[in-house]
Design a protein around this motif. Structure first.
Motif, PDB file in Angstrom:
ATOM      1  N   ARG A 104       0.628  -1.082  -0.020  1.00 45.70           N
ATOM      2  CA  ARG A 104      -0.334   0.328   0.240  1.00 45.70           C
ATOM      3  C   ARG A 104       0.702   1.263  -0.072  1.00 45.70           C
ATOM      4  NH1 ARG A 104      -3.527  -3.171   3.981  1.00 45.70           N
ATOM      5  NH2 ARG A 104      -2.708  -2.242   5.228  1.00 45.70           N
ATOM      6  N   ASP A 105       1.990   1.103   0.416  1.00 52.16           N
ATOM      7  CA  ASP A 105       3.191   2.615   0.708  1.00 52.16           C
ATOM      8  C   ASP A 105       3.338   2.289  -0.508  1.00 52.16           C
ATOM      9  OD1 ASP A 105       4.508   0.637   1.639  1.00 52.16           O
ATOM     10  OD2 ASP A 105       4.523   1.469   3.425  1.00 52.16           O
ATOM     11  N   ASN A 129       6.819   0.952  -0.964  1.00 52.96           N
ATOM     12  CA  ASN A 129       7.987   1.362  -0.879  1.00 52.96           C
ATOM     13  C   ASN A 129       8.935   0.099  -0.788  1.00 52.96           C
ATOM     14  OD1 ASN A 129       7.330  -0.010   1.087  1.00 52.96           O
ATOM     15  ND2 ASN A 129       7.707   0.044   3.010  1.00 52.96           N
ATOM     16  N   GLU A 169       0.508  -5.350   5.708  1.00 52.83           N
ATOM     17  CA  GLU A 169      -0.278  -5.015   4.466  1.00 52.83           C
ATOM     18  C   GLU A 169      -1.153  -6.114   3.998  1.00 52.83           C
ATOM     19  OE1 GLU A 169       2.697  -1.636   2.429  1.00 52.83           O
ATOM     20  OE2 GLU A 169       3.177  -3.527   2.650  1.00 52.83           O
TER      21      GLU A 169
END
Ligand SMILES: [Ca+2]
Ligand SMILES: [Ca+2]
Length: 193
Positions: free
Chosen positions: A150-151, A153, A160
């Motif tokens: 989701r982020d 990264n 997540e």
């Protein structure tokens, strides 16, 4: 030395018959209602109720957790690359270098826990030629990874991998899902096809 007399047998038979009748009549009627439930008070569907509003992980998340070879509860890009290669090595690759789409269900049953789990062979087979190439396999799993990340990264954490269970209104049995807040937080965790 002891011979049962016919009269004694007759009395015994009568007594047994009387006992059977007594047992039948003393049995509670079957139409007693639902009062004989489990003593623990477990309500039917209690497990579903406990899941209501909770969180679950998709089968594909199980696969990604297994790629966490560093045991830091997150899957990084290198682990993903190596993990996909390891999964590809488990597949029955033909001399053409591809895997028949029909063979993917066996892999899905083992790796994802269910032969019908998503992504299925249709989702993997982008060009619909009935064969899964390594490129198709890698692209699909990478896409699933990116959807869960989701982020964005590049690290997939356990948080997540979780998605919310839809909240259901207890009053309407079969009346459809209420709430409607059951979409995965990542926004569309389900593959488009
Ligand atoms: Ca293909
Ligand atoms: Ca992440």
């Amino acid at each position: 030395m002891f011979e049962p007399r016919p009269a004694a047998l007759a009395v015994t038979s009568i007594l047994l018959g009387a006992l059977l009748i007594a047992a039948c009549t003393s049995r509670p009627p079957p139409r007693g209602g639902p009062q004989g439930g489990p003593p623990g008070g477990a309500s039917p569907g209690g497990q579903t109720a406990s899941l209501n509003g909770g969180q679950i992980a998709r089968p594909i998340a199980l696969l990604f957790t297994g790629m966490d070879t560093g045991h830091d509860y997150a899957v990084g890009p290198a682990e993903l690359t190596a993990g996909i290669s390891a999964e590809w090595a488990h597949l029955p690759v033909t001399s053409r270098g591809t895997v028949p789409a029909v063979a993917m269900s066996d892999w899905a049953e083992t790796a994802l826990g269910n032969p019908e789990a998503l992504p299925n062979h249709i989702a993997f087979d982008v060009n619909l030629d009935g064969q899964i190439s390594e490129e198709e396999f890698r692209a699909r799993l990478t896409d699933e990874f990116d959807r869960l990340d989701r982020d964005h990264n590049g690290e997939l954490t356990r948080a997540e991998m979780l998605m919310d269970v839809p909240l259901r209104s207890q009053g309407s049995a079969g009346g459809g899902m209420g709430g409607g807040g059951g979409r995965p937080p990542g926004g569309g965790g389900r593959p488009p096809r």
